[in-house]
Write a protein that holds these residues in place. Sequence first.
Motif, PDB file in Angstrom:
ATOM      1  N   LEU A 130      10.529   6.331   9.911  1.00 31.55           N
ATOM      2  CA  LEU A 130      11.839   6.387   9.257  1.00 31.55           C
ATOM      3  C   LEU A 130      11.775   5.712   7.888  1.00 31.55           C
ATOM      4  CD1 LEU A 130      14.148   5.682  12.335  1.00 31.55           C
ATOM      5  CD2 LEU A 130      13.856   7.858  11.142  1.00 31.55           C
ATOM      6  N   ALA A 131      11.019   4.592   7.811  1.00 32.86           N
ATOM      7  CA  ALA A 131      10.880   3.895   6.523  1.00 32.86           C
ATOM      8  C   ALA A 131      10.179   4.786   5.496  1.00 32.86           C
ATOM      9  CB  ALA A 131      10.115   2.590   6.713  1.00 32.86           C
ATOM     10  N   TYR A 132       9.198   5.578   5.956  1.00 35.44           N
ATOM     11  CA  TYR A 132       8.481   6.499   5.056  1.00 35.44           C
ATOM     12  C   TYR A 132       9.453   7.437   4.328  1.00 35.44           C
ATOM     13  CZ  TYR A 132       3.518   5.869   6.314  1.00 35.44           C
ATOM     14  OH  TYR A 132       2.240   5.405   6.465  1.00 35.44           O
ATOM     15  N   MET A 133      10.587   7.707   4.986  1.00 33.91           N
ATOM     16  CA  MET A 133      11.518   8.698   4.434  1.00 33.91           C
ATOM     17  C   MET A 133      12.418   8.106   3.340  1.00 33.91           C
ATOM     18  SD  MET A 133      12.659  10.559   7.963  1.00 33.91           S
ATOM     19  CE  MET A 133      11.464  10.979   9.218  1.00 33.91           C
ATOM     20  N   THR A 134      12.319   6.789   3.080  1.00 27.98           N
ATOM     21  CA  THR A 134      13.197   6.152   2.097  1.00 27.98           C
ATOM     22  C   THR A 134      12.623   6.286   0.681  1.00 27.98           C
ATOM     23  OG1 THR A 134      12.083   4.016   2.294  1.00 27.98           O
ATOM     24  CG2 THR A 134      13.936   4.416   3.798  1.00 27.98           C
ATOM     25  N   GLU A 135      13.519   6.074  -0.304  1.00 29.22           N
ATOM     26  CA  GLU A 135      13.086   6.081  -1.713  1.00 29.22           C
ATOM     27  C   GLU A 135      12.075   4.963  -1.962  1.00 29.22           C
ATOM     28  OE1 GLU A 135      13.647   8.413  -3.960  1.00 29.22           O
ATOM     29  OE2 GLU A 135      14.632   9.451  -2.303  1.00 29.22           O
ATOM     30  N   GLU A 136      12.315   3.816  -1.303  1.00 27.97           N
ATOM     31  CA  GLU A 136      11.399   2.684  -1.441  1.00 27.97           C
ATOM     32  C   GLU A 136       9.970   3.088  -1.112  1.00 27.97           C
ATOM     33  OE1 GLU A 136      14.271  -0.447   0.537  1.00 27.97           O
ATOM     34  OE2 GLU A 136      12.194  -1.100   0.694  1.00 27.97           O
ATOM     35  N   ALA A 137       9.833   3.789   0.003  1.00 26.44           N
ATOM     36  CA  ALA A 137       8.487   4.165   0.459  1.00 26.44           C
ATOM     37  C   ALA A 137       7.836   5.131  -0.523  1.00 26.44           C
ATOM     38  CB  ALA A 137       8.565   4.786   1.849  1.00 26.44           C
ATOM     39  N   LYS A 138       8.645   6.056  -1.032  1.00 26.27           N
ATOM     40  CA  LYS A 138       8.084   7.026  -1.991  1.00 26.27           C
ATOM     41  C   LYS A 138       7.635   6.287  -3.262  1.00 26.27           C
ATOM     42  CE  LYS A 138      11.068  10.597  -0.225  1.00 26.27           C
ATOM     43  NZ  LYS A 138      12.439  11.034  -0.374  1.00 26.27           N
ATOM     44  N   GLU A 139       8.456   5.314  -3.695  1.00 25.26           N
ATOM     45  CA  GLU A 139       8.108   4.534  -4.890  1.00 25.26           C
ATOM     46  C   GLU A 139       6.815   3.732  -4.658  1.00 25.26           C
ATOM     47  OE1 GLU A 139       8.743   4.448  -7.869  1.00 25.26           O
ATOM     48  OE2 GLU A 139       8.133   2.471  -8.575  1.00 25.26           O
ATOM     49  N   GLY A 140       6.696   3.139  -3.478  1.00 25.17           N
ATOM     50  CA  GLY A 140       5.492   2.360  -3.149  1.00 25.17           C
ATOM     51  C   GLY A 140       4.250   3.226  -3.225  1.00 25.17           C
ATOM     52  N   ARG A 141       4.317   4.402  -2.628  1.00 25.72           N
ATOM     53  CA  ARG A 141       3.166   5.329  -2.651  1.00 25.72           C
ATOM     54  C   ARG A 141       2.887   5.813  -4.073  1.00 25.72           C
ATOM     55  NH1 ARG A 141       4.843  10.854  -0.514  1.00 25.72           N
ATOM     56  NH2 ARG A 141       5.925  10.649  -2.490  1.00 25.72           N
ATOM     57  N   ASN A 142       3.963   6.221  -4.792  1.00 27.64           N
ATOM     58  CA  ASN A 142       3.772   6.781  -6.138  1.00 27.64           C
ATOM     59  C   ASN A 142       3.187   5.745  -7.093  1.00 27.64           C
ATOM     60  OD1 ASN A 142       4.762   9.130  -5.163  1.00 27.64           O
ATOM     61  ND2 ASN A 142       6.800   8.931  -6.066  1.00 27.64           N
ATOM     62  N   ALA A 143       3.693   4.489  -6.960  1.00 23.25           N
ATOM     63  CA  ALA A 143       3.197   3.430  -7.852  1.00 23.25           C
ATOM     64  C   ALA A 143       1.704   3.235  -7.642  1.00 23.25           C
ATOM     65  CB  ALA A 143       3.954   2.129  -7.576  1.00 23.25           C
ATOM     66  N   PHE A 144       1.263   3.242  -6.391  1.00 24.31           N
ATOM     67  CA  PHE A 144      -0.175   3.090  -6.127  1.00 24.31           C
ATOM     68  C   PHE A 144      -0.947   4.241  -6.771  1.00 24.31           C
ATOM     69  CE2 PHE A 144      -3.985   4.181  -3.785  1.00 24.31           C
ATOM     70  CZ  PHE A 144      -4.688   2.984  -3.894  1.00 24.31           C
ATOM     71  N   LEU A 145      -0.490   5.452  -6.542  1.00 22.71           N
ATOM     72  CA  LEU A 145      -1.224   6.619  -7.041  1.00 22.71           C
ATOM     73  C   LEU A 145      -1.219   6.665  -8.569  1.00 22.71           C
ATOM     74  CD1 LEU A 145      -0.027   9.328  -4.461  1.00 22.71           C
ATOM     75  CD2 LEU A 145      -2.236   8.157  -4.552  1.00 22.71           C
ATOM     76  N   GLU A 146      -0.121   6.156  -9.181  1.00 21.31           N
ATOM     77  CA  GLU A 146      -0.007   6.178 -10.649  1.00 21.31           C
ATOM     78  C   GLU A 146      -0.551   4.895 -11.289  1.00 21.31           C
ATOM     79  OE1 GLU A 146       4.192   7.005 -11.092  1.00 21.31           O
ATOM     80  OE2 GLU A 146       3.964   8.872  -9.938  1.00 21.31           O
TER      81      GLU A 146
END
Length: 279
Positions: A251-267
Motif C-alpha cells: 500500500l505504501a508503494y502506491m503513495t506519491e512518497e514512494a514514487k518520489e523515493g524510487r524516482n530520486a534514486f533512479l535520477e
Amino acid sequence: MSQVNWKTVKEYEDITYKKCNGVARIAFNRPNVRNAFRPKTTSELYDAFYDANEDVNIGVVLLSAEGPSTKDGIYSFCSGGDQKARGHQGYVGEDGYHRLNILEVQRLIRFMPKAVIAVVPGWAVGGGHSLHVVCDLTLASKEHAIFKQTDADVTSFDGGYGSAYLAKMVGQKKAREIFFLGRNYSAQEAYEMGMVNAVIPHEALESTAYEWAQEILAKSPTSIKMLKFAMNLTDDGMVGQQVFAGEATRLAYMTEEAKEGRNAFLEKRKPNFDKKWIP
Ligand SMILES: CC(C)(COP(=O)(O)OP(=O)(O)OC[C@H]1O[C@@H](n2cnc3c(N)ncnc32)[C@H](O)[C@@H]1OP(=O)(O)O)[C@@H](O)C(=O)NCCC(=O)NCCSC(=O)c1cc(O)c2ccccc2c1O
C-alpha cells in the motif's frame, strides 16, 4: 442468484477443480475412503490452491468434497491422512518419500489473500477436521456433517492450527474435549461451539456456499485481504506480522512518497518528500 456454470480448470485424480464467476471450487474426490488424503491428494490440493492464489480473477475458494460413497451412500468432507499410505515417518507417495505435506496446504490456505470456505457435506475427521479449522469460514450439512477428532486414536496429532487454533475458536475446555475424547459432533453442535458459521440443509449446501462467496466478492478485495491478515496476525507470530506488513508495504508503494523515493534514486538526486506528517 447468479447462474453457477462451473468450468473444470484441470483434471486431477484425487480432487476436482472448477471455477465460476470469481469463485474456485476445490473438492476431495475419494468418497469411497471418506475422502482420506494420500500424498498424491495433497500435491494436487497444493497445485490447485496455488493456481487459485495466483489467479487475480478469483477472490474466494470453496474447499468441498465429491460424494457420496458409491459403496454405502455416506457423505464425507475428509477423513484425514490415508492410513494405508502411512509409513514410519509420514505418508508415502509414489516417489517413496515420507511426507506430512498437508501442513503445506494448511499454510497456503492460511496465508492466501483470499477467503477460503470449508463446505462440509459429511464426515470431517482427523486431518480433515484440521482443514476445516484452518479455513476462514465453515458451512456444514445439517443432515450429514459430523465433526470428529481421531488424532489421539492413531498417534498422528496436529499440534498447530488443528488443535491450538481450534482452542482459540471453541475455547480451551471444548478443544480438549474434542481431542481427548474423540466424540462425534453434529453440525448444530459444531455451530454452537463456534467452529461452524452456518448449518445448511444438505440440498442447499453448495448453492449457499456459492452465494456466500458472491457476497464476499462484492466487497473490496484489499479490505478482505487486510482483514484476513489482521485477524491471523496475533496467532501467527512474526510470520503473521510479516504477511500483514508485506501488504502494508504494498500500500505504501502506491503513495506519491514512494514514487518520489524510487524516482530520486533512479535520477541520482535527493528525494523531495514534500513532507506531510499526517497525525
Ligand atoms: C471417518 C470415519 C469416522 C467414518 O466411519 P464409517 O464407519 O462411516 O466408515 P468406515 O470406517 O467403514 O470407512 C469407510 C471406508 O473408508 C476407509 N477410510 C476411512 N477413513 C480412512 C483413512 N483416514 N485412511 C484410509 N482409509 C480410510 C475405511 O477403511 C473404509 O474402507 P473399506 O475398504 O473398509 O470400505 C472412520 O472411517 C475413521 O475413523 N477414519 C479414520 C480417521 C483417521 O483416523 N484419520 C487420520 C487422522 S490423523 C491425520 O489425518 C493427520 C494427517 C497428517 O498428514 C498430519 C500431518 C501433520 C500433523 C498431523 C497430521 C494428522 O493428524
